[in-house]
Design an enzyme around this catalytic site. Structure first.
Site, PDB file in Angstrom:
ATOM      1  N   CYS A  65      -0.466   4.163   2.147  1.00  0.00           N
ATOM      2  CA  CYS A  65      -0.215   4.000   3.593  1.00  0.00           C
ATOM      3  C   CYS A  65       1.256   4.220   3.941  1.00  0.00           C
ATOM      4  O   CYS A  65       1.564   4.787   4.986  1.00  0.00           O
ATOM      5  CB  CYS A  65      -0.575   2.589   4.061  1.00  0.00           C
ATOM      6  SG  CYS A  65      -2.056   1.890   3.364  1.00  0.00           S
ATOM      7  N   ASP A  66       2.170   3.753   3.098  1.00  0.00           N
ATOM      8  CA  ASP A  66       3.558   3.612   3.547  1.00  0.00           C
ATOM      9  C   ASP A  66       4.608   4.450   2.802  1.00  0.00           C
ATOM     10  O   ASP A  66       5.776   4.438   3.196  1.00  0.00           O
ATOM     11  CB  ASP A  66       3.976   2.129   3.448  1.00  0.00           C
ATOM     12  CG  ASP A  66       3.176   1.257   4.420  1.00  0.00           C
ATOM     13  OD1 ASP A  66       2.723   1.790   5.444  1.00  0.00           O
ATOM     14  OD2 ASP A  66       2.999   0.064   4.141  1.00  0.00           O
TER      15      ASP A  66
ATOM     16  N   CYS B 172       0.831  -1.207   0.000  1.00  0.00           N
ATOM     17  CA  CYS B 172       0.000   0.000   0.000  1.00  0.00           C
ATOM     18  C   CYS B 172       0.865   1.256   0.000  1.00  0.00           C
ATOM     19  O   CYS B 172       1.428   1.625   1.038  1.00  0.00           O
ATOM     20  CB  CYS B 172      -0.913  -0.011   1.227  1.00  0.00           C
ATOM     21  SG  CYS B 172      -1.895   1.481   1.406  1.00  0.00           S
TER      22      CYS B 172
END
Ligand code: NAP
Length: 314
Positions: A137-138, A134
């Site tokens: 997200c990261d 992701c």
């Protein structure tokens, strides 16, 4: 307790839990069934920085714990049971779990999807330690580092473009010499000076002692192996995997309309092809699979389920 509910929700990720909150708050008797611990994919996320209003240092598990608490506060029941079959043919829908058969006036399917894995040695051990599925997200964790982006579809290339805003260098690894992604996205990638492409290659192994330190690629045409090691000054790099996802829709393939790649088709009210059956979150056809969109789907599905019950059962 009777086995007849107003709403049975299959899956306790953010979509199912949001549906639980909204359904129970609307005074519908609500049962949430989940085969694993609640939370879905979000519980493997250490930091949730992009969910609006989440407290500083919010983690996937802390967010899920609060959602569960809210479900309970409003009176939703939750059981750890795997659903093994469904029968959506009657007015009352039947849901059979490993422990019992339940009947429901409406069903919300929120069983999620999982990112397809490379399935190479080292991958599982290094998830969250350099390996990610992701970028939204990261990506931030890899600011000024190098990242590899695995895959050749729309997701891989779009995410590579996104990662290039953070990383020092992005290398796309694709198993063929032609991308599956749309030409418009490919053109943007090819023009991006931070992105380079490694064609005809697959990841053979990921290595690292607690953090990703090296990645081995195999050229599928020559079988030549190349090992990429983290620059000494960085100590690590990122490996973002975007090789498709696998929806948990097997149970529904005989009753619900699915897309060619197995996702449940809904309209914008989360209605499936069967009245009284709704789908929410990652399991349905949609363009952005995030906690915030899953929660929104769950809320819409529950409100629509309430309206459906009102007209179909009164
Ligand atoms: P996808 O289109 O299925 O692409 C998956 C990519 O991963 C393909 O390039 C495939 O290679 C590669 N791959 C699959 N298994 C692999 C393996 N074991 N090892 C190495 N590579 C592997 O998946 P996606 O990109 O997630 O897209 C899913 C759907 O969402 C698609 O319909 C896509 O068009 C859509 N989508 C649209 C947009 C947009 O319109 N903006 C954005 C994102 C996604 P091959 O090409 O060789 O098969």
């Amino acid at each position: 307790m009777s086995n007849i509910y107003d709403v049975v929700i299959i899956g306790a990720g953010p979509a199912g839990l949001a549906a639980g909150i909204y359904a129970a708050r609307a005074k519908l008797s609500t049962l949430i069934l989940e085969k694993d611990s609640p939370g879905g994919q979000i519980v493997i996320t250490e930091e949730v920085a992009n969910y609006p209003g989440s407290v500083e240092n919010a983690t996937g598990p802390s967010l899920v714990a609060r959602m569960l608490e809210q479900c309970r506060e409003f009176g939703a029941e939750q059981k750890k049971e795997a659903v093994i079959s469904v029968d959506f043919s009657g007015k009352l829908k039947k849901i059979t779990s490993s422990a019992a058969t339940y009947e429901a006036k409406a069903v919300i399917v929120a069983a999620g999807a999982i990112p397809r894995k490379i399935c190479c040695p080292g991958e599982n051990d290094l998830v969250g330690k350099g390996v990610s599925y992701c970028a939204t997200c990261d990506a931030d964790f890899f600011t000024d580092l190098e990242v590899f982006c695995i895959g050749g579809g729309d997701t891989a290339l779009e995410e590579a473009l996104y990662l290039s805003k953070f990383a020092r260098k992005v290398s796309i690894v694709h198993r063929r010499n032609e991308f599956r992604a749309a030409k418009s996205i490919v053109d943007k990638v090819l023009k991006n000076p931070k992105i380079s492409i490694i064609y005809d290659s697959v990841v053979e192994e990921l290595k690292g002692d607690g953090i990703l330190e090296s990645l081995s690629l195999r050229n599928v045409k020559t079988n030549e192996l190349t090992e990429y090691k983290a620059a000494e000054c960085d100590g690590t790099f990122g490996c973002f995997v975007f090789i498709g996802s696998l929806p948990h829709s097997e149970l529904f393939k005989d009753s619900l309309k699915l897309s060619d790649d197995g996702y449940i088709c809904t309209d914008e009210d989360m209605k499936t092809n069967i009245p009284g059956v709704f789908a929410a979150g990652d399991i349905r056809v949609k363009s952005l699979r995030q906690v915030v969109t899953a929660a929104a789907d769950g809320a819409i599905a529950a409100v629509q389920a309430d309206k459906y019950i009102e007209t179909a059962f009164n």
